[in-house]
Write a protein that holds these residues in place. Structure first.
Motif, mmCIF file in Angstrom:
data_model
loop_
_atom_site.group_PDB
_atom_site.id
_atom_site.type_symbol
_atom_site.label_atom_id
_atom_site.label_comp_id
_atom_site.label_asym_id
_atom_site.label_seq_id
_atom_site.Cartn_x
_atom_site.Cartn_y
_atom_site.Cartn_z
ATOM 1 N N UNK B 1 0.702 -1.161 0.199
ATOM 2 C CA UNK B 1 0.071 -0.099 0.101
ATOM 3 C C UNK B 1 0.672 1.303 0.077
ATOM 4 N N UNK B 2 0.573 2.214 -0.768
ATOM 5 C CA UNK B 2 1.339 3.374 -0.825
ATOM 6 C C UNK B 2 0.449 4.692 -0.565
ATOM 7 N N UNK B 3 0.808 5.403 0.226
ATOM 8 C CA UNK B 3 -0.169 6.477 0.897
ATOM 9 C C UNK B 3 0.761 7.668 0.791
ATOM 10 N N UNK B 4 -0.098 8.875 0.569
ATOM 11 C CA UNK B 4 0.609 10.138 0.460
ATOM 12 C C UNK B 4 -0.480 11.224 0.928
ATOM 13 N N UNK B 5 -0.018 12.295 1.492
ATOM 14 C CA UNK B 5 -1.009 13.310 1.717
ATOM 15 C C UNK B 5 -0.237 14.705 1.701
ATOM 16 N N UNK B 6 -0.502 15.550 0.788
ATOM 17 C CA UNK B 6 0.324 16.978 0.662
ATOM 18 C C UNK B 6 -0.019 17.780 1.916
ATOM 19 N N UNK B 7 0.686 18.928 1.788
ATOM 20 C CA UNK B 7 0.203 20.056 2.738
ATOM 21 C C UNK B 7 -1.284 20.376 2.723
ATOM 22 N N UNK B 8 -1.609 20.583 3.910
ATOM 23 C CA UNK B 8 -3.081 20.821 4.081
ATOM 24 C C UNK B 8 -3.326 22.255 4.489
ATOM 25 N N UNK B 9 -4.459 22.830 3.862
ATOM 26 C CA UNK B 9 -4.911 24.221 3.987
ATOM 27 C C UNK B 9 -6.123 24.186 4.575
ATOM 28 N N UNK B 49 -0.671 -7.942 -2.929
ATOM 29 C CA UNK B 49 -0.547 -8.568 -1.968
ATOM 30 C C UNK B 49 -1.033 -7.920 -0.703
ATOM 31 N N UNK B 50 -1.705 -6.845 -0.966
ATOM 32 C CA UNK B 50 -2.332 -6.077 0.081
ATOM 33 C C UNK B 50 -3.422 -6.627 0.610
ATOM 34 N N UNK B 51 -3.752 -6.597 1.942
ATOM 35 C CA UNK B 51 -5.127 -7.075 2.395
ATOM 36 C C UNK B 51 -6.125 -6.106 2.297
ATOM 37 N N UNK B 52 -7.225 -6.413 1.505
ATOM 38 C CA UNK B 52 -8.148 -5.411 1.261
ATOM 39 C C UNK B 52 -8.896 -4.869 2.581
ATOM 40 N N UNK B 53 -8.946 -5.772 3.624
ATOM 41 C CA UNK B 53 -9.415 -5.303 5.026
ATOM 42 C C UNK B 53 -8.511 -4.165 5.497
ATOM 43 N N UNK B 54 -7.180 -4.430 5.306
ATOM 44 C CA UNK B 54 -6.283 -3.099 5.640
ATOM 45 C C UNK B 54 -6.551 -1.834 4.737
ATOM 46 N N UNK B 55 -6.760 -2.067 3.588
ATOM 47 C CA UNK B 55 -7.157 -0.955 2.783
ATOM 48 C C UNK B 55 -8.170 -0.199 3.103
ATOM 49 N N UNK B 56 -9.078 -1.145 3.372
ATOM 50 C CA UNK B 56 -10.567 -0.357 4.087
ATOM 51 C C UNK B 56 -10.153 0.529 5.194
ATOM 52 N N UNK B 80 -11.749 -2.962 -6.291
ATOM 53 C CA UNK B 80 -11.497 -2.995 -4.857
ATOM 54 C C UNK B 80 -11.369 -1.548 -4.198
ATOM 55 N N UNK B 81 -10.659 -0.838 -4.876
ATOM 56 C CA UNK B 81 -10.415 0.660 -4.120
ATOM 57 C C UNK B 81 -12.023 1.232 -3.828
ATOM 58 N N UNK B 82 -12.771 1.221 -4.869
ATOM 59 C CA UNK B 82 -14.247 1.546 -5.254
ATOM 60 C C UNK B 82 -14.953 0.930 -3.846
ATOM 61 N N UNK B 83 -14.960 -0.451 -3.974
ATOM 62 C CA UNK B 83 -15.726 -1.233 -3.279
ATOM 63 C C UNK B 83 -15.300 -0.968 -1.614
ATOM 64 N N UNK B 84 -14.044 -0.797 -1.441
ATOM 65 C CA UNK B 84 -13.509 -0.351 -0.138
ATOM 66 C C UNK B 84 -14.036 0.753 0.605
#
Lengths: 159, 158
Positions: B1-9, B49-56, B80-84
């Motif tokens: 799983x790859x995750x990112x978040x930009x600077x937030x305003x 290989x990511x677990x859909x439960x973890x993704x949710x 899966x991303x949609x269904x999660x």
């Protein structure tokens, strides 16, 4: 009115179509470029690339000043002028068009050009044309996309 | 799983992209090439290989972490991303709208005009732009017609 005058040798492309048109709320795009105006196919492609809500016109460099003076008077028009190089703008100034501000957004690498600012490269002749525009009272700024801060060309020339 | 978040305003809706593989990351990177730096954007990429439960769980955590309004964009309706997202939507702290079929014009339009938009306007804007951006380029530039004429010329010559 003239909402924006931009030097960009890619003419209409992603940054212009999606960012600048929105930023200045342009409804007409005037491409001033002999090479494009003399090529029926290139003209057709440019017209077909008109972003939603805009109309594209392609003008000869020596005829542009007259057309754009009239455009500048129209309050319901927000014109975005695109040229490939400063030379076309000098011709427009010679033709009597008043330009307050010009932004330099895209001038790609070429054999006669040297790196100037970020992705912008300019030739000695183009530097001279920038200087002439500055002397004639035009504010010339480098700004690639609206979210960038603009840098006065006068500062970059002195380096 | 790859995750990112930009600077937030504050007061700027967050665009959250969810995808199979690197599409979300790449889409944001491509959008930056055109629009410059983009604030208030995040993504979550589901990898092999990511677990859909973890993704949710990650989707839920990510969406709940924003106090700002948000719009979710997923790559594929029914994937899966949609269904999660669908499976966690009712347990989120606030109502979140999502659109599928994310593409570059859609992202650029939403990023550029999101500031003053309501959630519904954001969602509609994304959907409309996404659809409008798909066209037949040959027809748009009359390329097919020209080719046909070329062919006719050949036939006539023969």
């Amino acid at each position: 009115m003239i909402a924006l005058t931009r030097i960009d040798d890619r003419l209409i492309h992603g940054q212009v179509a999606t960012q600048w048109v929105r930023e200045v709320r342009a409804n007409k795009i005037y491409i001033v470029d002999d090479e494009t105006a003399n090529d029926e196919f290139a003209t057709m492609i440019c017209k077909g690339l008109a972003p939603l809500g805009t109309e594209v016109f392609v003008l000869q460099e020596d005829k542009a000043a007259g057309v754009l003076k009239a455009v500048d008077e129209k309050q319901n028009v927000r014109a975005l002028i695109l040229v490939k190089s400063p030379g076309a703008l000098i011709k427009m100034l010679d033709g009597g068009l008043e330009l307050k501000k010009v932004i330099v957004g895209g001038m790609g690498k070429r054999a006669d050009r040297k790196a100037f600012y970020r992705s912008i490269s300019v030739s000695d002749e183009e530097i001279r044309q920038f200087q002439e525009m500055l002397e004639r009272g035009v504010d010339v700024q480098c700004q690639i996309v609206p979210s960038d801060s603009s840098i006065p060309v006068s500062k970059l020339i002195k380096k | 799983m790859k995750q990112y978040c930009s600077d937030l305003k504050e007061n700027l809706p967050v665009i959250v992209l969810l995808s199979h593989g690197p599409l979300a990351e790449a889409l944001l990177e491509s959008a930056r090439l055109i629009a410059g730096d983009i604030e208030n954007a995040a993504y979550l990429c589901l990898e092999e290989g990511d677990n859909p439960q973890d993704f949710k769980k990650e989707i839920e955590k990510l969406l709940n972490s924003f106090t700002q309004r948000k719009l979710v964009m997923v790559d594929l309706l029914g994937g899966t991303p949609c269904n999660s997202f669908v499976s966690v939507v009712n347990s989120l702290k606030s109502e979140v709208l999502a659109v599928s079929g994310m593409n570059l014009p859609m992202l650029l339009e939403v990023v550029g005009s999101r500031k003053s938009m309501t959630d519904t306007e954001l969602s509609n804007c994304a959907q409309e732009t996404g659809k409008e951006s798909i066209c037949n380029i040959n027809e748009r530039f009359s390329l097919y017609r020209m080719r046909q004429e070329d062919k006719n010329d050949c036939v006539n010559q023969n």
